[in-house]
Design a protein around this motif. Structure first.
Motif, PDB file in Angstrom:
ATOM      1  N   ALA A 136       0.832  -1.202   0.000  1.00 40.38           N
ATOM      2  CA  ALA A 136       0.000   0.000   0.000  1.00 40.38           C
ATOM      3  C   ALA A 136       0.868   1.254   0.000  1.00 40.38           C
ATOM      4  N   LEU A 137       0.367   2.295  -0.660  1.00 39.60           N
ATOM      5  CA  LEU A 137       1.130   3.528  -0.802  1.00 39.60           C
ATOM      6  C   LEU A 137       1.423   4.177   0.551  1.00 39.60           C
ATOM      7  N   GLN A 138       0.495   4.108   1.484  1.00 39.50           N
ATOM      8  CA  GLN A 138       0.721   4.701   2.801  1.00 39.50           C
ATOM      9  C   GLN A 138       1.839   3.977   3.546  1.00 39.50           C
ATOM     10  N   ARG A 139       1.931   2.663   3.401  1.00 43.03           N
ATOM     11  CA  ARG A 139       3.017   1.915   4.051  1.00 43.03           C
ATOM     12  C   ARG A 139       4.361   2.269   3.412  1.00 43.03           C
ATOM     13  N   LEU A 140       4.364   2.477   2.120  1.00 44.30           N
ATOM     14  CA  LEU A 140       5.592   2.884   1.444  1.00 44.30           C
ATOM     15  C   LEU A 140       5.979   4.305   1.844  1.00 44.30           C
ATOM     16  N   ASN A 141       4.983   5.144   2.069  1.00 43.54           N
ATOM     17  CA  ASN A 141       5.263   6.506   2.512  1.00 43.54           C
ATOM     18  C   ASN A 141       5.928   6.486   3.887  1.00 43.54           C
ATOM     19  N   ALA A 142       5.509   5.558   4.737  1.00 44.73           N
ATOM     20  CA  ALA A 142       6.132   5.427   6.053  1.00 44.73           C
ATOM     21  C   ALA A 142       7.609   5.052   5.920  1.00 44.73           C
ATOM     22  N   VAL A 143       7.912   4.143   5.004  1.00 43.23           N
ATOM     23  CA  VAL A 143       9.308   3.759   4.760  1.00 43.23           C
ATOM     24  C   VAL A 143      10.090   4.942   4.218  1.00 43.23           C
ATOM     25  N   LYS A 144       9.467   5.697   3.323  1.00 42.22           N
ATOM     26  CA  LYS A 144      10.110   6.885   2.760  1.00 42.22           C
ATOM     27  C   LYS A 144      10.552   7.854   3.842  1.00 42.22           C
ATOM     28  N   ASN A 145       9.725   8.048   4.852  1.00 40.44           N
ATOM     29  CA  ASN A 145      10.071   8.971   5.931  1.00 40.44           C
ATOM     30  C   ASN A 145      11.290   8.487   6.713  1.00 40.44           C
ATOM     31  N   VAL A 146      11.402   7.189   6.923  1.00 44.57           N
ATOM     32  CA  VAL A 146      12.578   6.652   7.626  1.00 44.57           C
ATOM     33  C   VAL A 146      13.831   6.842   6.774  1.00 44.57           C
ATOM     34  N   LEU A 147      13.732   6.538   5.488  1.00 41.85           N
ATOM     35  CA  LEU A 147      14.889   6.676   4.607  1.00 41.85           C
ATOM     36  C   LEU A 147      15.354   8.133   4.531  1.00 41.85           C
ATOM     37  N   ALA A 148      14.397   9.058   4.491  1.00 40.06           N
ATOM     38  CA  ALA A 148      14.752  10.479   4.468  1.00 40.06           C
ATOM     39  C   ALA A 148      15.481  10.875   5.745  1.00 40.06           C
ATOM     40  N   ALA A 149      15.032  10.334   6.883  1.00 40.46           N
ATOM     41  CA  ALA A 149      15.699  10.628   8.154  1.00 40.46           C
ATOM     42  C   ALA A 149      17.125  10.092   8.155  1.00 40.46           C
ATOM     43  N   VAL A 150      17.323   8.914   7.565  1.00 41.14           N
ATOM     44  CA  VAL A 150      18.663   8.323   7.501  1.00 41.14           C
ATOM     45  C   VAL A 150      19.581   9.189   6.647  1.00 41.14           C
ATOM     46  N   VAL A 151      19.087   9.593   5.471  1.00 40.09           N
ATOM     47  CA  VAL A 151      19.913  10.403   4.569  1.00 40.09           C
ATOM     48  C   VAL A 151      20.265  11.745   5.207  1.00 40.09           C
ATOM     49  N   ASN A 152      19.264  12.421   5.746  1.00 44.43           N
ATOM     50  CA  ASN A 152      19.530  13.710   6.396  1.00 44.43           C
ATOM     51  C   ASN A 152      20.477  13.547   7.568  1.00 44.43           C
ATOM     52  N   GLY A 153      20.297  12.461   8.328  1.00 43.23           N
ATOM     53  CA  GLY A 153      21.124  12.252   9.503  1.00 43.23           C
ATOM     54  C   GLY A 153      22.581  12.002   9.170  1.00 43.23           C
ATOM     55  N   VAL A 154      22.831  11.121   8.205  1.00 39.30           N
ATOM     56  CA  VAL A 154      24.222  10.793   7.874  1.00 39.30           C
ATOM     57  C   VAL A 154      24.899  11.973   7.176  1.00 39.30           C
ATOM     58  N   ALA A 155      24.133  12.683   6.317  1.00 37.69           N
ATOM     59  CA  ALA A 155      24.716  13.847   5.648  1.00 37.69           C
ATOM     60  C   ALA A 155      25.058  14.939   6.656  1.00 37.69           C
ATOM     61  N   ALA A 156      24.141  15.205   7.574  1.00 33.71           N
ATOM     62  CA  ALA A 156      24.376  16.257   8.566  1.00 33.71           C
ATOM     63  C   ALA A 156      25.533  15.899   9.493  1.00 33.71           C
ATOM     64  N   THR A 157      25.642  14.630   9.861  1.00 30.74           N
ATOM     65  CA  THR A 157      26.751  14.194  10.714  1.00 30.74           C
ATOM     66  C   THR A 157      28.084  14.427  10.010  1.00 30.74           C
ATOM     67  N   PHE A 158      28.122  14.114   8.722  1.00 30.75           N
ATOM     68  CA  PHE A 158      29.330  14.353   7.931  1.00 30.75           C
ATOM     69  C   PHE A 158      29.652  15.849   7.875  1.00 30.75           C
ATOM     70  N   PHE A 159      28.607  16.655   7.637  1.00 30.21           N
ATOM     71  CA  PHE A 159      28.811  18.103   7.516  1.00 30.21           C
ATOM     72  C   PHE A 159      29.321  18.720   8.826  1.00 30.21           C
ATOM     73  N   LEU A 160      28.956  18.120   9.963  1.00 26.70           N
ATOM     74  CA  LEU A 160      29.389  18.659  11.250  1.00 26.70           C
ATOM     75  C   LEU A 160      30.909  18.787  11.339  1.00 26.70           C
ATOM     76  N   PHE A 161      31.610  17.911  10.652  1.00 28.29           N
ATOM     77  CA  PHE A 161      33.069  17.884  10.744  1.00 28.29           C
ATOM     78  C   PHE A 161      33.761  18.693   9.648  1.00 28.29           C
ATOM     79  N   VAL A 162      33.028  19.037   8.591  1.00 25.59           N
ATOM     80  CA  VAL A 162      33.727  19.635   7.442  1.00 25.59           C
ATOM     81  C   VAL A 162      33.085  20.913   6.912  1.00 25.59           C
ATOM     82  N   ALA A 163      31.931  21.306   7.419  1.00 24.78           N
ATOM     83  CA  ALA A 163      31.235  22.465   6.847  1.00 24.78           C
ATOM     84  C   ALA A 163      30.812  23.433   7.949  1.00 24.78           C
TER      85      ALA A 163
END
Length: 258
Positions: A177-204
């Motif tokens: 179902a699209l709503q269940r996939l949307n829930a997964v999308k939100n987790v993946l977005a959190a992972v991407v933002n989290g790892v990118a921001a953690t990287f930026f903390l040291f270099v930007a």
């Protein structure tokens, strides 16, 4: 920032958190506002990435009921998001700021086409599986993993319309179902933002005022988006994805050629 600029960033954070949870593309709201306050593009990008993490987490919590039974899928696809997000964050500091601006409207357009055609594609794929006597892979197989990996590279670089690309890939390659996939999308977005921001903390360099304002605003928006998004029927959610995607394409083209 002036008090009015701070208010604008806060409101943009709420709007971005709401729309990211429902569809994606919230960066297209916050990023121009940050630029309007006078922040350099790279500083605006990294501050935005860090500020949107609470919104992504808040949206994922709001969709926790739809995540039930998807633990293994989320874990596997989060690996693609983590590796891709870190790669994209690295590219942000290496490539020129216009590197992705030409290809992104094309990617979003293709994603929207997949979103529109997804019901027909799903039926065609299901019919083919029945003829061949095969079953759907619960995690989408190597094709989905690779697609989300590449989408996450872009997400770590800029994030605009990243959620739409995620939903189009998962909607085409997963039988769910699209709503269940949307829930997964939100987790993946959190992972991407989290790892990118953690990287930026040291270099930007961050603008911490912007980070805090967007963080608080997006967290509130994440809860609001979850309440609204979970009540939308699949047709309405798909229509909203298309509308937001078209707006995103227009804004990206204007930014590139305007």
């Amino acid at each position: 920032m002036t008090i009015w600029e701070m208010l604008a960033v806060f409101v943009a954070g709420i709007s971005a958190g709401t729309i990211n949870t429902i569809v994606g593309s919230g960066t297209l709201i916050t990023f121009p506002v940050l630029l309007a306050t006078g922040l350099p593009p790279v500083t605006a990008t990294v501050s935005n990435a860090l500020g949107l993490i609470p919104g992504s987490v808040s949206g994922a919590i709001g969709y926790r009921a739809e995540l039930t039974g998807q633990g293994r899928r989320v874990l596997l696809l989060s690996v693609a998001a983590l590796v891709g997000g870190l790669s994209g964050a690295t590219l942000l500091l290496v490539l020129p700021s216009t590197a992705f601006e030409t290809i992104v409207p094309v990617l979003v357009t293709l994603a929207l086409v997949l979103v529109i055609l997804q019901p027909r594609l799903a039926k065609a794929v299901q019919a083919r599986r029945e003829r061949n006597g095969t079953v759907a892979r619960p995690n989408g197989g190597p094709l989905l993993f690779t697609g989300l990996l590449l989408a996450s590279v872009y997400g770590g670089y800029f994030t605009a319309a990243q959620g739409i690309i995620y939903l189009s890939l998962m909607g085409t390659l997963l039988d769910d179902a699209l709503q269940r996939l949307n829930a997964v999308k939100n987790v993946l977005a959190a992972v991407v933002n989290g790892v990118a921001a953690t990287f930026f903390l040291f270099v930007a360099e961050f603008d911490w005022t912007a980070v805090v304002l967007i963080a608080v605003g997006s967290a509130l928006g994440g809860q609001l988006g979850a309440k609204v998004g979970r009540r939308l029927p699949p047709v309405a959610l798909r229509a909203l994805i298309v509308v937001v995607g078209v707006v995103a394409i227009v804004q990206l083209l204007l930014r590139r050629y305007g």
